[in-house]
Design a protein around this motif. Structure first.
Motif, PDB file in Angstrom:
ATOM      1  N   GLY A  66       0.832  -1.199   0.000  1.00 46.62           N
ATOM      2  CA  GLY A  66       0.000   0.000   0.000  1.00 46.62           C
ATOM      3  C   GLY A  66       0.868   1.250   0.000  1.00 46.62           C
ATOM      4  N   ALA A  67       0.240   2.401  -0.187  1.00 45.23           N
ATOM      5  CA  ALA A  67       0.975   3.652  -0.350  1.00 45.23           C
ATOM      6  C   ALA A  67       1.791   4.032   0.891  1.00 45.23           C
ATOM      7  N   GLU A  68       1.202   3.858   2.084  1.00 43.29           N
ATOM      8  CA  GLU A  68       1.891   4.285   3.309  1.00 43.29           C
ATOM      9  C   GLU A  68       3.128   3.438   3.585  1.00 43.29           C
ATOM     10  N   GLN A  69       2.983   2.125   3.618  1.00 42.12           N
ATOM     11  CA  GLN A  69       4.108   1.240   3.923  1.00 42.12           C
ATOM     12  C   GLN A  69       5.150   1.251   2.801  1.00 42.12           C
ATOM     13  N   SER A  70       4.710   1.308   1.544  1.00 44.05           N
ATOM     14  CA  SER A  70       5.680   1.380   0.452  1.00 44.05           C
ATOM     15  C   SER A  70       6.448   2.694   0.503  1.00 44.05           C
ATOM     16  N   GLY A  71       5.800   3.755   0.987  1.00 47.52           N
ATOM     17  CA  GLY A  71       6.495   5.029   1.176  1.00 47.52           C
ATOM     18  C   GLY A  71       7.622   4.898   2.186  1.00 47.52           C
ATOM     19  N   TYR A  72       7.364   4.186   3.284  1.00 43.49           N
ATOM     20  CA  TYR A  72       8.412   3.947   4.289  1.00 43.49           C
ATOM     21  C   TYR A  72       9.580   3.160   3.674  1.00 43.49           C
ATOM     22  N   PHE A  73       9.243   2.133   2.911  1.00 44.24           N
ATOM     23  CA  PHE A  73      10.304   1.316   2.302  1.00 44.24           C
ATOM     24  C   PHE A  73      11.138   2.128   1.320  1.00 44.24           C
ATOM     25  N   PHE A  74      10.483   2.869   0.418  1.00 43.18           N
ATOM     26  CA  PHE A  74      11.211   3.639  -0.588  1.00 43.18           C
ATOM     27  C   PHE A  74      12.084   4.721   0.055  1.00 43.18           C
ATOM     28  N   LEU A  75      11.602   5.286   1.146  1.00 41.15           N
ATOM     29  CA  LEU A  75      12.379   6.289   1.865  1.00 41.15           C
ATOM     30  C   LEU A  75      13.659   5.671   2.440  1.00 41.15           C
ATOM     31  N   ALA A  76      13.528   4.522   3.093  1.00 42.97           N
ATOM     32  CA  ALA A  76      14.694   3.831   3.654  1.00 42.97           C
ATOM     33  C   ALA A  76      15.649   3.375   2.550  1.00 42.97           C
TER      34      ALA A  76
ATOM     35  N   ARG B 189      16.498  -0.154  10.427  1.00 35.12           N
ATOM     36  CA  ARG B 189      17.417  -1.156  10.993  1.00 35.12           C
ATOM     37  C   ARG B 189      17.479  -2.408  10.108  1.00 35.12           C
ATOM     38  N   SER B 190      16.335  -2.812   9.574  1.00 37.11           N
ATOM     39  CA  SER B 190      16.304  -4.014   8.735  1.00 37.11           C
ATOM     40  C   SER B 190      17.035  -3.827   7.412  1.00 37.11           C
ATOM     41  N   ILE B 191      17.031  -2.607   6.882  1.00 38.31           N
ATOM     42  CA  ILE B 191      17.628  -2.367   5.574  1.00 38.31           C
ATOM     43  C   ILE B 191      19.100  -1.948   5.679  1.00 38.31           C
ATOM     44  N   SER B 192      19.578  -1.656   6.876  1.00 40.80           N
ATOM     45  CA  SER B 192      20.955  -1.169   7.033  1.00 40.80           C
ATOM     46  C   SER B 192      22.013  -2.144   6.501  1.00 40.80           C
ATOM     47  N   PRO B 193      21.872  -3.497   6.655  1.00 40.27           N
ATOM     48  CA  PRO B 193      22.883  -4.390   6.079  1.00 40.27           C
ATOM     49  C   PRO B 193      22.936  -4.340   4.552  1.00 40.27           C
ATOM     50  N   ALA B 194      21.884  -3.812   3.926  1.00 35.34           N
ATOM     51  CA  ALA B 194      21.869  -3.710   2.462  1.00 35.34           C
ATOM     52  C   ALA B 194      22.987  -2.805   1.958  1.00 35.34           C
TER      53      ALA B 194
ATOM     54  N   SER C 127       9.138  -3.042   7.005  1.00 39.33           N
ATOM     55  CA  SER C 127      10.285  -3.591   7.737  1.00 39.33           C
ATOM     56  C   SER C 127      10.627  -4.998   7.261  1.00 39.33           C
ATOM     57  N   SER C 128       9.618  -5.833   7.004  1.00 38.75           N
ATOM     58  CA  SER C 128       9.874  -7.188   6.512  1.00 38.75           C
ATOM     59  C   SER C 128      10.447  -7.150   5.101  1.00 38.75           C
ATOM     60  N   THR C 129       9.930  -6.259   4.270  1.00 38.70           N
ATOM     61  CA  THR C 129      10.453  -6.101   2.911  1.00 38.70           C
ATOM     62  C   THR C 129      11.914  -5.675   2.946  1.00 38.70           C
ATOM     63  N   ALA C 130      12.236  -4.747   3.841  1.00 37.58           N
ATOM     64  CA  ALA C 130      13.619  -4.282   3.985  1.00 37.58           C
ATOM     65  C   ALA C 130      14.549  -5.416   4.395  1.00 37.58           C
ATOM     66  N   LEU C 131      14.076  -6.271   5.309  1.00 45.29           N
ATOM     67  CA  LEU C 131      14.882  -7.405   5.755  1.00 45.29           C
ATOM     68  C   LEU C 131      15.135  -8.380   4.607  1.00 45.29           C
ATOM     69  N   TYR C 132      14.091  -8.676   3.828  1.00 45.32           N
ATOM     70  CA  TYR C 132      14.259  -9.604   2.701  1.00 45.32           C
ATOM     71  C   TYR C 132      15.171  -9.016   1.625  1.00 45.32           C
ATOM     72  N   LEU C 133      15.131  -7.704   1.455  1.00 54.81           N
ATOM     73  CA  LEU C 133      16.046  -7.076   0.495  1.00 54.81           C
ATOM     74  C   LEU C 133      17.488  -7.234   0.951  1.00 54.81           C
ATOM     75  N   SER C 134      17.745  -7.036   2.234  1.00 50.52           N
ATOM     76  CA  SER C 134      19.103  -7.193   2.774  1.00 50.52           C
ATOM     77  C   SER C 134      19.600  -8.625   2.584  1.00 50.52           C
ATOM     78  N   LEU C 135      18.729  -9.598   2.865  1.00 54.58           N
ATOM     79  CA  LEU C 135      19.112 -11.009   2.694  1.00 54.58           C
ATOM     80  C   LEU C 135      19.337 -11.346   1.217  1.00 54.58           C
ATOM     81  N   SER C 136      18.512 -10.789   0.343  1.00 62.16           N
ATOM     82  CA  SER C 136      18.655 -11.027  -1.095  1.00 62.16           C
ATOM     83  C   SER C 136      19.965 -10.457  -1.612  1.00 62.16           C
TER      84      SER C 136
END
Length: 432
Positions: free
Chosen positions: A47-57, A134-139, A187-196
């Protein structure tokens, strides 16, 4: 027309450029499709709100990864291109860049992880983004490795590996994960991106070293640093031009506006995927011609590549300018609000395409300082104007400032190519 094409293709370099550009374009189209589907999946799943958080991070870690690479991107490309048949030298250049970049990436990862509460509350005024940061920082580490490895592969004309390394593999892995596991949070999307990214980095690092011979010499560390220092400024400012605007939108506006801007930006970047495909082929050629002192080879390849770009990119630009609401609507009905943002950003990317590979022309021919000056002008222009325009005019203002300085950056680079190399890439119709 056909007769002229046959005459052009009689030139072995032009023929090589066309064949490899078509190959690169095909893989780039696949990469662009994967990136598009990845962004589409995020918009629909989150959705727009959560995807906004992800794109910002994601925008934040893209800038930090550019800082961590210390300018070695194009240094690896330039020096590996000149030593592409010497396995020992290729390995030494890649390991030298990683030796200095990875510790910086690790420190920046820790910085983002531990300052996440401050960034979320004091900078972005969005407390919900702490876990995502925090989840996306290892990326940051993964992005550094895939970028440098991809440049090494590109320099050796291993396009089938280079493009997936940098632009396809981690998006596919992450996209599959969020769809199969029905992920609905940033946050879960960010974590999976870092692992990927971790998986992608390990695999392509192994692949890049596989089968290298023991020929060559140990490269001069001083020579690599001389090239990397101006490239570092170039890379940081180039990334600022591209990723600073969504961060400022996140600072001044709600997360939905970040999502609209980010989606529009990613669609607009599809305009330049043709340029990226051609760059994959011509950048190593520029370096090889320059090492032999063949200025005429550089000129012919540059002008020929611009012709390819204009013919290939014009239909894409036209579609985006005429049907912005349809394209934005693919991500959800509410995303149609970003149609005007898309049109503005596409104009900046159109200038980027029509000027050709001017950045690589300067960097691959030893004129990194000229490109550094160009990116400093455009980078500081973005850093100053985007916050002002965003505060006054919202996401539209951010798009106007970004598009203007992308255009200015490329036009200034055209000027320096003319000054240093003696030809104007905008006059692509001139006799080769």
């Amino acid at each position: 027309m056909l007769a002229k094409l046959k005459v052009v293709l009689k030139d072995s370099e032009h023929r090589h450029t066309v064949i490899h550009a078509v190959l690169a374009l095909g893989i780039r189209i696949l990469g662009a499709a994967m990136a598009f589907l990845f962004n589409l999946a995020i918009a629909h799943q989150l959705g727009a709100e959560q995807s906004g958080y992800f794109f910002l991070a994601f925008s934040l870690v893209m800038i930090f990864s550019a800082i961590a690479r210390l300018g070695f991107d194009n240094t690896v490309l330039r020096f590996t291109s000149a030593n592409s048949f010497n396995g020992k030298t290729v390995k030494a250049i890649l390991h030298f860049s990683l030796k200095y970049s990875l510790p910086v990436a690790f420190l920046l990862m820790l910085l983002v992880y531990f300052t996440a509460p401050f960034l979320a509350n004091m900078v972005f005024d969005k407390p919900e983004i702490v876990t995502t940061l925090r989840s996306i920082s290892p990326a940051i580490i993964g992005l550094v490795i895939v970028a440098l490895v991809a440049m090494s592969l590109q320099a050796r004309h291993k396009l089938i590996a280079s493009i997936p390394c940098q632009n396809i593999a981690h998006f596919v892995l992450c996209g599959v994960a969020i769809i199969c596991l029905n992920v609905e949070s940033a946050s879960s999307t960010a974590l999976y991106l870092s692992l990927s990214l971790a998986s992608t980095a390990c695999f392509f690092y192994w692949l890049s070293l596989r089968g290298l011979n023991d020929l060559g010499r140990t490269v001069s560390e001083g020579e690599l640093w001389i090239s990397a220092r101006p490239n570092w400024v170039i890379m940081m400012m180039s990334q600022a031009v591209q990723w600073f605007a969504p961060i400022m939108v996140g600072v001044f506006l709600i997360s939905e506006q970040v999502a609209f801007f980010s989606v529009a930006q990613r669609i607009a970047l599809l305009t330049s995927f043709v340029l990226m495909a051609v760059n994959l082929v011509v950048a190593p050629k520029f370096s090889a011609f320059n090492s032999k002192g063949d200025l005429e080879g550089i000129r012919k390849t540059a002008l020929f590549s611009v012709r390819l770009l204009v013919v290939s990119a014009f239909p894409i630009v036209l579609v985006m300018l005429l049907f912005p609401e349809f394209l934005m609507g693919l991500f959800g009905e509410e995303f149609k609000q970003g149609a005007a943002i898309l049109q503005i950003l596409v104009l900046g990317q159109a200038v980027n395409v029509v000027t050709g590979s001017v950045g690589f022309l300067l960097q691959m021919t030893g004129h990194e300082r000229d490109m550094r000056l160009v990116t400093l002008i455009s980078g500081f222009g973005v850093l100053i104007s985007v916050p002002i325009f965003t505060k006054l005019y919202g996401a539209i203002g951010a798009a106007i400032a970004t598009s203007f300085f992308i255009s200015l950056q490329n036009l200034l680079a055209v000027y320096f190519v003319k000054k240093r190399l003696g030809f104007n890439t905008l006059k692509f119709w001139q006799k080769m």
